[in-house]
Design a protein around this motif. Structure first.
Motif, short mmCIF file in Angstrom:
data_model
loop_
_atom_site.label_atom_id
_atom_site.label_comp_id
_atom_site.label_asym_id
_atom_site.label_seq_id
_atom_site.Cartn_x
_atom_site.Cartn_y
_atom_site.Cartn_z
N VAL A 215 0.97 -1.36 -0.04
CA VAL A 215 0.17 0.36 -0.08
C VAL A 215 0.36 0.93 0.13
O VAL A 215 2.28 1.23 0.52
CB VAL A 215 -0.92 -0.18 0.96
N THR A 216 1.17 2.39 -0.87
CA THR A 216 1.24 3.45 -0.88
C THR A 216 0.60 4.74 -0.77
O THR A 216 -0.15 4.73 -0.64
CB THR A 216 1.69 3.57 -2.74
N THR A 217 1.63 5.56 -0.35
CA THR A 217 1.05 7.08 -0.07
C THR A 217 1.85 7.62 -0.62
O THR A 217 3.21 7.74 -0.84
CB THR A 217 0.48 7.78 1.52
N PRO A 218 1.20 9.45 -0.48
CA PRO A 218 2.33 10.43 -1.76
C PRO A 218 3.32 11.03 0.06
O PRO A 218 4.53 11.15 -0.44
CB PRO A 218 1.64 11.32 -1.69
N GLU A 219 3.03 10.78 0.85
CA GLU A 219 4.27 11.05 2.06
C GLU A 219 4.76 9.76 2.29
O GLU A 219 5.90 10.16 2.43
CB GLU A 219 3.43 11.34 3.40
N LYS A 220 4.54 8.52 1.73
CA LYS A 220 5.86 7.87 1.74
C LYS A 220 6.83 7.12 0.19
O LYS A 220 7.50 6.52 0.14
CB LYS A 220 5.47 6.29 1.74
N SER A 221 5.89 8.20 -0.01
CA SER A 221 6.80 8.03 -1.94
C SER A 221 8.59 8.89 -1.28
O SER A 221 9.18 9.30 -2.92
CB SER A 221 6.30 9.15 -2.88
N GLU A 229 4.59 15.86 6.19
CA GLU A 229 5.81 14.09 6.03
C GLU A 229 5.54 13.81 6.86
O GLU A 229 5.00 12.26 7.11
CB GLU A 229 6.22 14.57 4.94
N TYR A 230 5.51 14.62 8.13
CA TYR A 230 6.26 13.12 9.41
C TYR A 230 4.47 12.54 9.45
O TYR A 230 4.28 11.71 10.40
CB TYR A 230 6.64 14.25 10.51
N ARG A 231 3.74 13.87 9.61
CA ARG A 231 2.01 13.03 10.22
C ARG A 231 2.31 11.73 9.58
O ARG A 231 1.61 11.39 9.83
CB ARG A 231 1.20 14.53 10.26
N GLY A 232 2.07 11.83 7.99
CA GLY A 232 1.63 11.16 6.87
C GLY A 232 2.30 9.79 7.14
O GLY A 232 2.13 8.85 6.87
N ASN A 233 3.84 9.54 7.55
CA ASN A 233 4.54 8.51 7.90
C ASN A 233 3.73 8.04 9.60
O ASN A 233 3.34 6.49 9.05
CB ASN A 233 5.64 8.53 8.42
N PHE A 234 3.24 8.51 10.54
CA PHE A 234 2.01 7.94 11.47
C PHE A 234 0.62 7.90 10.55
O PHE A 234 0.30 6.61 11.44
CB PHE A 234 2.24 9.73 12.69
N ARG A 235 0.37 8.20 9.85
CA ARG A 235 -1.30 7.99 9.38
C ARG A 235 -0.60 6.17 8.67
O ARG A 235 -1.94 5.98 8.24
CB ARG A 235 -1.27 9.06 8.33
N TYR A 236 0.59 5.98 7.73
CA TYR A 236 0.56 5.19 6.61
C TYR A 236 0.04 3.96 7.57
O TYR A 236 -0.76 2.91 7.52
CB TYR A 236 2.29 5.15 6.42
N ASN A 237 0.94 3.84 9.18
CA ASN A 237 0.82 2.79 9.79
C ASN A 237 -0.42 2.40 10.34
O ASN A 237 -1.43 1.25 10.56
CB ASN A 237 2.12 2.70 11.13
N LEU A 238 -1.43 3.63 10.25
CA LEU A 238 -2.84 3.29 10.77
C LEU A 238 -3.59 2.62 9.98
O LEU A 238 -5.13 2.58 9.96
CB LEU A 238 -3.37 4.93 11.43
N LEU A 239 -3.25 3.29 9.21
CA LEU A 239 -3.78 2.18 7.28
C LEU A 239 -4.26 0.44 7.68
O LEU A 239 -4.59 -0.14 6.86
CB LEU A 239 -3.38 2.68 5.61
N ASP A 240 -3.06 0.11 8.23
CA ASP A 240 -3.75 -1.24 8.01
C ASP A 240 -4.89 -1.91 9.59
O ASP A 240 -5.04 -0.88 10.78
CB ASP A 240 -2.11 -1.94 9.19
N HIS A 241 -5.20 -2.39 9.13
CA HIS A 241 -6.49 -2.89 10.55
C HIS A 241 -5.91 -4.01 11.11
O HIS A 241 -6.63 -3.08 12.37
CB HIS A 241 -7.54 -3.37 8.99
N ASN A 242 -5.05 -4.09 11.45
CA ASN A 242 -4.67 -4.22 12.66
C ASN A 242 -4.05 -4.33 13.20
O ASN A 242 -4.00 -4.32 14.67
CB ASN A 242 -3.33 -5.71 12.11
N VAL A 243 -3.38 -3.18 12.71
CA VAL A 243 -3.05 -2.20 13.89
C VAL A 243 -4.47 -1.16 14.82
O VAL A 243 -4.19 -0.90 15.59
CB VAL A 243 -2.27 -1.26 13.31
N ARG A 244 -4.82 -1.00 13.86
CA ARG A 244 -6.78 0.16 13.71
C ARG A 244 -6.77 -0.95 15.14
O ARG A 244 -6.95 -0.52 16.27
CB ARG A 244 -7.64 0.91 13.93
N ALA A 245 -7.28 -2.74 15.08
CA ALA A 245 -8.21 -3.00 15.94
C ALA A 245 -6.94 -3.45 17.19
O ALA A 245 -7.41 -3.42 18.23
CB ALA A 245 -8.42 -4.87 15.26
N PHE A 246 -5.53 -3.52 16.91
CA PHE A 246 -4.95 -4.17 18.39
C PHE A 246 -5.33 -2.45 19.17
O PHE A 246 -5.21 -2.92 20.45
CB PHE A 246 -3.46 -4.23 17.10
N ASN A 247 -4.79 -1.43 18.72
CA ASN A 247 -4.81 0.14 19.38
C ASN A 247 -6.48 -0.42 19.82
O ASN A 247 -6.39 0.34 20.77
CB ASN A 247 -4.42 0.73 18.27
#
Length: 530
Positions: A215-221, A229-247
């Motif tokens: 999965v890609t995003t502009p901030e990770k390009s 861009e730093y904020r976008g890196n934190f958002r990237y991990n939250l795109l994962d459903h496993n991470v959100r369910a765990f959190n």
């Protein structure tokens, strides 16, 4: 070698959690593709919280709840002893806006100790409080006030590193789901929670010809330089459903290492790296710290950064455990060959070292976990001549940053501070090291253990060499034979710490993704050394 023991089973109290949270997770997935998509901002409708919820720095009576809105909103938190929310306590949260990238954190105080807390976050239109979004739910367990209740937590680090991002073909960051099923009291993230300097390409061809898809995003390009861009890196991990369910189920205690800013950084560094237009690392670190405070519920960080924000802290988790969260980045000296005969700055800085001594001496907890973002006796190079961690390969008397660690270890011995255990990640494999003066060049310390576990969602690397200054023995190690193995080629690793409430025994288990316990070690309470 100690023998593996069966894994722990999840508690029934959490098996039916998070209907609202999982619905929010589903909203982030594009139908049929498995690819995650960012929630869009909108000017009509009601506020939404599609990035999920998370909790942090939970104690016996307090905790922090985090959320991100899709527009300006007022954050409201309700807590209850039951999933039905028949009786609730309301906690007024902040007004969320663009200044914090629409993130907000609410402190919960006066919570009952040792109880399962159910919470729901509602976002309200700041101009019309009656217009509210769909509540997002979560749960966590407060620290016990009675010793007999015991404590169990997990730790790891290194997430979305070396170009290995969210791969929908393998179910994303699968280790998070495995950890969630173990139902720990909390998760200690030992640094490299993002890779701000790690570009995520759409696909990578593995040596055997298989294709890894990201999965890609502009901030990770590109490498992160701006605050957004730093904020976008934190958002990237939250795109994962496993991470959100765990959190939404497991509170975290999070620290940083280098990749939250860029590889091997230190204060005052000026970059010679063509990828960066901003060459001053202090500028980058300030932006990274602000984004970290916005996206991670840490009790000592302010969402807007600035004066008074700090990463190091003690999280007190009942009578059995204090977690000393160290910051081996913000106060260190420059990476060097590490042969100085006098070094008062070291890797912690003089002020943080003094703080750590005070807090260790004052702690009444049975176990004192030193949560380090870098290992002590493993040689971690930075280029051909300099060193990134503490050890520098010289097996003799302490030099450079080792001097500060020697001072700390001497202090622990002479003040007879019992129950110290070091946990870390960073090196992208899992191992157990036992340190003792009988094998060491520096002998004025009590024996202790250091356990390493990671990565959680990144490349695997071969084991680092040991430095004999503090007498480490590698009792166990599991590491790849070549560098940067993808999660499709090498399992991901995390560790488990289980403190028995009756005996006080602390059991460490080093785990591999897939349910395997690779190694376990039982430590007895009340000892200055182990």
């Amino acid at each position: 070698m100690s023998q593996p023991v069966p894994g722990s089973s999840p508690s029934p109290a959490r098996r039916s959690v998070l209907r609202g949270s999982l619905a929010a997770s589903a909203a982030l997935t594009l139908g049929g593709t498995g690819l995650a998509a960012a929630p869009a901002f909108a000017l009509s409708g009601r506020p939404g919280a599609g990035w999920g919820v998370q909790t942090g720095d939970v104690t016996a009576s307090s905790g922090l709840v985090w959320v991100r809105s899709d527009r300006p909103a007022r954050m409201l938190v309700e807590t209850s002893a039951s999933e039905s929310f028949r009786r609730v306590r309301r906690h007024q949260g902040p007004l969320i806006g663009a200044g914090t990238d629409f993130t907000g954190t609410t402190a919960l105080r006066g919570l009952p100790a040792g109880e399962q807390i159910h919470y729901r976050v509602t976002l309200a239109d700041p101009d019309d409080p009656r217009r509210t979004g769909e509540p997002v739910t979560g749960t966590f367990r407060t620290a016990p006030e009675r010793r007999r209740d015991g404590v169990r937590f997990l730790w790891s680090g290194d997430i979305a590193g070396q170009g290995w991002g969210i791969n929908p073909d393998i179910g994303g960051f699968r280790a998070y789901e495995e950890m969630r099923r173990l139902d720990p009291d909390f998760f200690l993230c030992s640094g490299d929670s993002i890779y701000a300097d790690g570009v995520i390409q759409p696909s990578v061809t593995l040596p055997d010809g298989r294709i890894w898809r990201n999965v890609t995003t502009p901030e990770k390009s590109k490498v992160a330089e701006t605050l957004d861009e730093y904020r976008g890196n934190f958002r990237y991990n939250l795109l994962d459903h496993n991470v959100r369910a765990f959190n939404a189920q497991v509170p975290s205690v999070v620290q940083w290492d280098d990749h939250e800013v860029r590889n091997n950084w230190y204060p005052g560094q000026i970059l010679d790296d063509a990828r960066y237009t901003e060459k001053d690392v202090d500028v980058l670190a300030a932006r990274a710290l602000r984004a970290f405070g916005e996206y991670t519920p840490v009790s000592t960080l302010h969402a807007r950064g600035g004066r008074g924000s700090r990463m190091h802290r003690v999280v007190r988790y009942g009578p059995l455990l204090d977690v000393f969260v160290l910051d081996m980045r913000s106060y260190r000296n420059a990476n060097s060959p590490g042969r100085q005969a006098d070094d008062t700055t070291g890797i912690l800085g003089a002020e943080q070292l003094a703080w750590l001594k005070r807090e260790l001496a004052a702690s009444t907890a049975v176990w004192k976990v030193l949560a380090a973002d870098m290992p002590l006796g493993l040689v971690v190079p930075d280029g051909s001549a300099n060193f990134e961690a503490i050890a520098q390969g010289d097996p003799g008397a302490p030099l450079g940053r080792e001097l500060q660690i020697a001072e700390l270890l001497r202090f622990v011995k002479h003040r007879r501070i019992t129950g110290t255990v070091w946990l870390t990640a960073d090196v992208h494999y899992t191992s157990a090291q036992h340190y003792t003066p009988e094998r060491a060049a520096f002998t004025d310390f009590a024996p202790f253990w250091e356990f390493v576990s990671g990565p959680l969602a990144a490349g695997g690397f071969p084991a680092n060499a040991l430095d004999a200054t503090f007498g480490p023995e590698r009792v166990f190690v599991r590491a790849p034979e070549r560098a940067n193995l993808s999660p499709m080629e090498s399992p991901q690793y995390f560790g488990e710490v289980d403190i028995d409430g009756h005996s006080g025994d602390l059991t460490v288990r080093l785990r591999a993704e897939g349910g395997t316990v690779l190694f376990s070690k039982v430590l007895r309470p009340g000892r200055v050394g182990q």
